[in-house]
Design a protein around this motif. Structure first.
Motif, short mmCIF file in Angstrom:
data_model
loop_
_atom_site.label_atom_id
_atom_site.label_comp_id
_atom_site.label_asym_id
_atom_site.label_seq_id
_atom_site.Cartn_x
_atom_site.Cartn_y
_atom_site.Cartn_z
N PRO A 2 0.82 -1.21 0.00
CA PRO A 2 0.00 0.00 0.00
C PRO A 2 0.86 1.26 0.00
CG PRO A 2 0.11 -0.92 2.21
CD PRO A 2 0.86 -1.87 1.32
N GLY A 3 0.28 2.33 -0.50
CA GLY A 3 0.99 3.60 -0.52
C GLY A 3 0.20 4.66 -1.25
N GLN A 4 0.90 5.49 -1.98
CA GLN A 4 0.27 6.59 -2.71
C GLN A 4 0.74 6.59 -4.16
OE1 GLN A 4 1.56 10.82 -2.23
NE2 GLN A 4 -0.53 11.17 -1.55
N PRO A 12 -4.61 7.47 -3.09
CA PRO A 12 -4.15 6.27 -2.37
C PRO A 12 -4.15 5.10 -3.35
CG PRO A 12 -5.86 7.42 -1.13
CD PRO A 12 -5.83 8.05 -2.49
N ARG A 31 4.75 5.89 -3.93
CA ARG A 31 5.42 6.06 -2.64
C ARG A 31 4.79 5.10 -1.63
NH1 ARG A 31 8.42 9.11 0.81
NH2 ARG A 31 7.48 9.92 2.72
N THR A 32 5.60 4.24 -1.05
CA THR A 32 5.08 3.26 -0.10
C THR A 32 4.68 3.94 1.20
OG1 THR A 32 7.29 2.79 0.79
CG2 THR A 32 6.54 1.45 -1.06
N THR A 33 3.65 3.40 1.85
CA THR A 33 3.22 3.94 3.13
C THR A 33 4.31 3.76 4.18
OG1 THR A 33 0.90 3.48 2.61
CG2 THR A 33 1.46 3.82 4.94
N GLU A 34 4.88 2.57 4.24
CA GLU A 34 5.96 2.26 5.18
C GLU A 34 7.29 2.26 4.45
OE1 GLU A 34 5.52 1.95 8.35
OE2 GLU A 34 3.32 1.99 8.32
N GLN A 70 8.68 7.01 7.52
CA GLN A 70 8.41 8.11 6.62
C GLN A 70 8.27 9.37 7.45
OE1 GLN A 70 8.77 7.46 3.66
NE2 GLN A 70 7.44 5.94 2.77
#
Length: 208
Positions: A54-56, A80, A143-146, A184
């Motif tokens: 997950p990410g953006q 998202p 861009r990854t969430t973590e 992040q």
């Protein structure tokens, strides 16, 4: 007349002009990019994902020009998203916009960048997937969430690169692997282009 009324009216006029220019610029960009090919259909059977992160979804730009945002097909709208890697390709599942499927044979290069089309983060903070859209090279940023999820994602995506394709920085995976995990940033500079519309979050808009 109240002295506060005139400044208020001027402020409203400035805001109205700014939004008009944004709308006009976005409309002209859509017209200029009318010949950009349609997004590929997502295959009905993809099997089990090798990895899902997950990410953006940041943006898709013209190949090699990370400031030239593509506006058509919702490609210029930040949303998202979840990136799924399959043996046959990459699926960028976007919230409120059409999903993007990148067939393995159309995947051309993998890199990282600190910024794309108004989105600026830390060094190597954005994963950039280069691919062919109807024969034209484009770059898609994610861009990854973590922060810790970026390394396994990059490793998996690298295995999908066709023979002859390349990873832009051959030492990148080693640097990520040896670096201590870092969160992040809580607040990241996020400079918006003036021609970026607000994101609509009314569910998926998949093509039939």
């Amino acid at each position: 007349m109240d002295e506060r009324i005139v400044p208020g009216i001027l402020t409203l006029l400035i805001v109205a002009v700014a939004f008009t220019l944004m709308w006009w610029g976005w409309r002209n960009k859509l017209k200029r990019q009318a010949d950009v090919g349609q997004l590929p259909e997502v295959p009905a059977e993809l099997g089990e994902a090798l990895i899902s992160v997950p990410g953006q979804y940041v943006v898709t730009t013209s190949g090699g020009d990370w400031l030239d945002r593509l506006a058509v097909h919702g490609l210029g709208i930040r949303t998202p998203a979840v990136v799924h890697a399959y043996p046959s390709g990459i699926l960028v599942e976007r919230s409120g916009a059409q999903d993007i499927f990148i067939a393995k044979e159309h995947f051309t290069e993998l890199a990282t960048q600190a910024g794309m089309a108004g989105k600026f983060v830390e060094k190597d903070g954005i994963v950039v997937i280069s691919w062919l859209l109807a024969g034209a090279e484009v770059d898609t940023g994610f861009r990854t969430t973590e922060a810790g999820a970026k390394h396994p994602l990059m490793e998996t995506l690298q295995t999908l690169l066709p023979e002859g394709a390349k990873m832009a920085d051959n030492g990148l995976l080693e640097k990520i692997e040896n670096a201590a995990p870092e969160a992040q940033p809580d607040v990241e500079p996020d400079v918006q282009n003036i021609d970026t519309p607000a994101v609509e979050r009314n569910g998926k808009n998949k093509s039939e």
